[in-house]
Design an enzyme around this catalytic site. Sequence first.
Site, PDB file in Angstrom:
ATOM      1  CE  LYS A   1      -3.229  -2.485  -0.500  1.00  0.00           C
ATOM      2  NZ  LYS A   1      -3.563  -2.594  -1.919  1.00  0.00           N
TER       3      LYS A   1
ATOM      4  CE  LYS B   1     -10.733   9.886   0.975  1.00  0.00           C
ATOM      5  NZ  LYS B   1     -10.532  10.475   2.308  1.00  0.00           N
TER       6      LYS B   1
ATOM      7  CB  THR C   1      -0.991   0.401  -8.387  1.00  0.00           C
ATOM      8  OG1 THR C   1      -1.372  -0.538  -7.382  1.00  0.00           O
ATOM      9  CG2 THR C   1      -1.797   0.184  -9.642  1.00  0.00           C
TER      10      THR C   1
ATOM     11  CG  HIS D   1       4.646  -6.101  -1.139  1.00  0.00           C
ATOM     12  ND1 HIS D   1       4.776  -4.811  -1.616  1.00  0.00           N
ATOM     13  CD2 HIS D   1       3.354  -6.439  -1.383  1.00  0.00           C
ATOM     14  CE1 HIS D   1       3.618  -4.414  -2.133  1.00  0.00           C
ATOM     15  NE2 HIS D   1       2.754  -5.381  -2.004  1.00  0.00           N
TER      16      HIS D   1
HETATM   17  P1  PAP Z   1      -0.386  -2.973  -3.278  1.00  0.00           P
HETATM   18  O1  PAP Z   1       0.597  -2.888  -2.168  1.00  0.00           O
HETATM   19  O2  PAP Z   1      -1.556  -3.876  -2.962  1.00  0.00           O
HETATM   20  O3  PAP Z   1       0.227  -3.247  -4.604  1.00  0.00           O
HETATM   21  P2  PAP Z   1      -0.404  -0.147  -3.742  1.00  0.00           P
HETATM   22  O4  PAP Z   1      -0.573   0.137  -5.163  1.00  0.00           O
HETATM   23  O5  PAP Z   1       0.967  -0.096  -3.174  1.00  0.00           O
HETATM   24  O6  PAP Z   1      -1.083  -1.528  -3.386  1.00  0.00           O
HETATM   25  O7  PAP Z   1      -1.228   0.891  -2.880  1.00  0.00           O
HETATM   26  C1  PAP Z   1      -2.495   1.355  -3.220  1.00  0.00           C
HETATM   27  C2  PAP Z   1      -2.473   2.845  -2.883  1.00  0.00           C
HETATM   28  O8  PAP Z   1      -1.859   3.559  -3.955  1.00  0.00           O
HETATM   29  C3  PAP Z   1      -3.873   3.403  -2.736  1.00  0.00           C
HETATM   30  O9  PAP Z   1      -3.734   4.459  -1.784  1.00  0.00           O
HETATM   31  P3  PAP Z   1      -4.937   5.052  -0.912  1.00  0.00           P
HETATM   32  O10 PAP Z   1      -5.681   3.867  -0.345  1.00  0.00           O
HETATM   33  O11 PAP Z   1      -4.318   5.894   0.128  1.00  0.00           O
HETATM   34  O12 PAP Z   1      -5.769   5.841  -1.848  1.00  0.00           O
HETATM   35  C4  PAP Z   1      -4.143   3.904  -4.123  1.00  0.00           C
HETATM   36  O13 PAP Z   1      -5.179   4.877  -4.211  1.00  0.00           O
HETATM   37  C5  PAP Z   1      -2.801   4.491  -4.484  1.00  0.00           C
HETATM   38  N1  PAP Z   1      -2.614   4.592  -5.942  1.00  0.00           N
HETATM   39  C6  PAP Z   1      -2.894   3.656  -6.874  1.00  0.00           C
HETATM   40  N2  PAP Z   1      -2.630   4.123  -8.092  1.00  0.00           N
HETATM   41  C7  PAP Z   1      -2.190   5.382  -7.950  1.00  0.00           C
HETATM   42  C8  PAP Z   1      -1.774   6.395  -8.867  1.00  0.00           C
HETATM   43  N3  PAP Z   1      -1.776   6.191 -10.168  1.00  0.00           N
HETATM   44  N4  PAP Z   1      -1.368   7.583  -8.349  1.00  0.00           N
HETATM   45  C9  PAP Z   1      -1.362   7.805  -7.023  1.00  0.00           C
HETATM   46  N5  PAP Z   1      -1.743   6.900  -6.106  1.00  0.00           N
HETATM   47  C10 PAP Z   1      -2.168   5.690  -6.560  1.00  0.00           C
END
Ligand code: PAP
Length: 329
Positions: free
Chosen positions: A73, A296, A77, A141
């Site tokens: 998180k 978000k 992505t 990870h």
């Molecule tokens: P993972 O560890 O399961 O791969 P990961 O992608 O690291 O997940 O984390 C998801 C977070 O990145 C989400 O954050 P939030 O819950 O605080 O909103 C997600 O919204 C955010 N995220 C995904 N894609 C993007 C992007 N293109 N730009 C900015 N933040 C993003």
Amino acid sequence: MAEKELPMLLRDDNLSEETKKLISSLPTDKDAQGKLCKYQGCWYYYNTLQAVINFQENFQPQDTDIILASFPKAGTTWLKALSVALLERSKHDHDDPLNHPLLSDNPHGIVPFLEFDMYLKGSTPDQTKFPLSSPRLFSTHMPLHTIKENLKDSPCKIVYLCRNAKDALISRWFYRCKYQNKDAARSILESMFESFCSGVGFYGPIWDHALSYWKGSLENPKNVLFMRYEELKTEPSAQLKRLAEFLGCPFTEEEEENGLVEKILELCSLDNLSGLEVNKTGKTWTNVDYKSYFRKGEVGDWKNYLTPEMETKIDMIIDEKLKGSGLTF
Ligand code: PAP
């Protein structure tokens, strides 16, 4: 609402006899999702530990490999999307990017996780799911000290994306509740908060995770780049250029004049990616909805959910754990 079956990575039904024996010698614990054990300083669900062992026993790096590393998180992505866009840019016309891979697949469908996509099921990855191009792009990870031995003597590059611990926690809370079809209940956050602070949780403790890559980036800056989610938000162009340089594909003057930096940032923005059909309706091969990777994407969203007491507690722990390292987050 019905709960989904636990995903394979959280279960304990794919263990070799050697791994079972290993687990019996490790510190163990459990949380609401499953049984955890601490291997090389990091907590894993049992099947994920098997994947880590499969990786350690079998992964052979190639000199041009790129590994995108992060705590869950932290923005994996986004980092995957940006890296794919950077490396693919010679193949695609950004004024007419209709056949760009990011438009037809989620970044997680393009860049495999070493432990989930390559080595969760066994020692030989099924490469048909992830046809790897050159350079091969992987993500993980796992902390640096766990992958390091396999990469010894390899010039391959590692990019680490660090994110504020409180935002990573809140992001994980929402993700977990969504995955389990549950409301984002306060009680779940409170129990996740306690585990997070004790360090016992999937890939925790977060401070040791970040420290492993922080130290690696100081010792070996040519091979380990330490990036921050917050900096990507506040100075996206400068950080994208930094990433491009590190990956050996810096922007040319002409590309910059043509606005390619901005075009890549727009292509990879949360709004753009989350609005694509594939990301609204698609799933990973492990049945996770692609849309659950987008929420978000804000810095400081934790302020809406953590109490001042929680904030103080987590900040004090992290300050203490990072003391003297030069790292803060
Ligand atoms: P993972 O560890 O399961 O791969 P990961 O992608 O690291 O997940 O984390 C998801 C977070 O990145 C989400 O954050 P939030 O819950 O605080 O909103 C997600 O919204 C955010 N995220 C995904 N894609 C993007 C992007 N293109 N730009 C900015 N933040 C993003």
